[in-house]
Design an enzyme around this catalytic site. Structure first.
Site, PDB file in Angstrom:
ATOM      1  N   LYS A   1      -7.009  -1.391   7.744  1.00  0.00           N
ATOM      2  CA  LYS A   1      -6.368  -0.155   8.218  1.00  0.00           C
ATOM      3  C   LYS A   1      -7.151   0.432   9.390  1.00  0.00           C
ATOM      4  CE  LYS A   1      -4.372   0.697   3.672  1.00  0.00           C
ATOM      5  NZ  LYS A   1      -4.430   1.398   2.372  1.00  0.00           N
TER       6      LYS A   1
ATOM      7  N   GLN B   1      -8.239   5.477  -0.799  1.00  0.00           N
ATOM      8  CA  GLN B   1      -7.806   4.175  -1.321  1.00  0.00           C
ATOM      9  C   GLN B   1      -7.808   4.193  -2.852  1.00  0.00           C
ATOM     10  OE1 GLN B   1      -6.852   1.569   0.791  1.00  0.00           O
ATOM     11  NE2 GLN B   1      -6.184   0.521  -1.070  1.00  0.00           N
TER      12      GLN B   1
ATOM     13  N   ASP C   1      -0.083   8.644   3.221  1.00  0.00           N
ATOM     14  CA  ASP C   1       0.449   7.708   2.216  1.00  0.00           C
ATOM     15  C   ASP C   1       1.729   8.267   1.581  1.00  0.00           C
ATOM     16  OD1 ASP C   1      -1.031   5.381   2.226  1.00  0.00           O
ATOM     17  OD2 ASP C   1      -2.522   6.100   0.797  1.00  0.00           O
TER      18      ASP C   1
END
Ligand code: NAP
Length: 285
Positions: free
Chosen positions: A54, A98, A121
């Protein structure tokens, strides 16, 4: 194989190119570079690879990266304090923590500390609520990527039967909301669905996000359907392979279009994370 292959790798490369152009335009207009903060707690090797990917993708499109790696024993208070700091930092447009986080931490609590306008997200209660109410907001990256794959395949969901196998908060539920907003007739299946094959056979758009290799059989696919395989299952081998939730070879004989695994949905997820980071920067501005 008679189906058209939906090449997620090529489409994702195009999305990244579009984002790079849009980041340059945004910088020229505002003098501000979008920034993505990633937080990784602990040393899980797979998570470290995802976060590294990412950050690398951000750099390639001109998004500034803030890479926070914290020890596995980081306290709840310290992690929440870091998120509060990033929420307040004007150089940080988007934040992601994460998952999964180590057991002593509550992933839901941690995720929900992220400000809604920085929730790249799209997993906070605020973002899920906005999506459910049809309000603008940040949408989870994988379902957003699937909508782009359908668009690229020339498939308009309006009036079509869409069947999603899997009801996770991460994918199945937001996918259903996006298809509903695009006027599809949506069915969500799960582990208690009776006669899964029969329900799948109704689908003009069949999306599998389960985590069971080759669960979806060729004769579950309606002739001419579009099949999107979100599953990522690691088979030990030898040699070790990555495979989807759909029996690809059999389904590709019946479907009109199908995504491969790897190289289908996977590359779209990071591409839409970059897209979301720019959207978040615009929302903050
Ligand atoms: P998840 O949270 O484990 O959810 C799996 C869903 O599948 C659940 O709703 C479960 O039903 C359902 N299910 C399990 N066994 C089933 C069966 N035999 N028949 C019908 N439904 C069944 O998984 P997820 O996070 O959504 O991920 C699903 C898959 O997609 C995984 O392989 C994951 O790695 C992959 N994925 C890929 C990407 C990407 O970027 N390519 C992104 C996200 C996920 P219940 O709710 O009844 O338990």
């Amino acid at each position: 194989m008679s189906a058209t292959l939906l090449d997620g790798k090529a489409i994702a490369a195009r999305v990244r190119g579009e984002v790079a152009d849009d980041v340059a335009t945004y910088l020229a207009q505002t003098g501000h570079t979008p920034g993505l903060a990633t937080i990784l707690v602990g040393e899980d090797a797979a998570s470290a690879v995802y976060v590294g990917g990412k950050q690398k993708a951000c750099a390639e499109v001109g998004i500034r990266g803030f890479d926070h790696r914290l020890p596995a024993d980081t306290s709840r208070e310290d992690l929440l304090a870091l998120i509060d700091e990033l929420n307040a930092n004007p150089d940080v447009s988007g934040i992601l923590c994460q998952l999964p986080v180590p057991q002593h931490l509550d992933g839901v609590e941690i995720t929900n500390r992220i400000a809604a306008h920085k929730d790249v997200d799209g997993l906070t209660i605020a973002s899920a609520g906005r999506l459910a109410l049809g309000m603008p907001g940040l949408v989870p990256c994988t379902p957003a990527g699937v909508m782009r794959l359908l668009e690229e395949a020339g498939v308009d969901p309006q009036g079509r039967e869409a069947v999603i196998v899997g009801r996770s908060n991460l994918f199945g539920k937001p996918m259903a909301q996006l298809l509903l907003a695009a006027n599809a007739t949506v069915t969500i299946c799960h582990s208690r669905t009776a006669d899964l094959g029969e329900v799948c056979r109704r689908a003009d758009i069949l999306i599998a996000a389960v985590g069971v290799a080759h669960l979806v059989k060729g004769d579950w696919v309606k002739p001419g359907a579009t099949v999107i395989d979100v599953g990522m299952n690691r088979l030990p081998g030898p040699p070790p392979t990555l495979t989807g939730d759909v029996d690809f070879a059999a389904a590709a004989e019946v479907a009109a279009a199908i995504t491969p695994v790897p190289g289908g949905v996977g590359p779209m997820t990071i591409a839409y994370l970059l897209r979301n980071t720019l959207t978040a920067a615009r929302m903050s501005a």
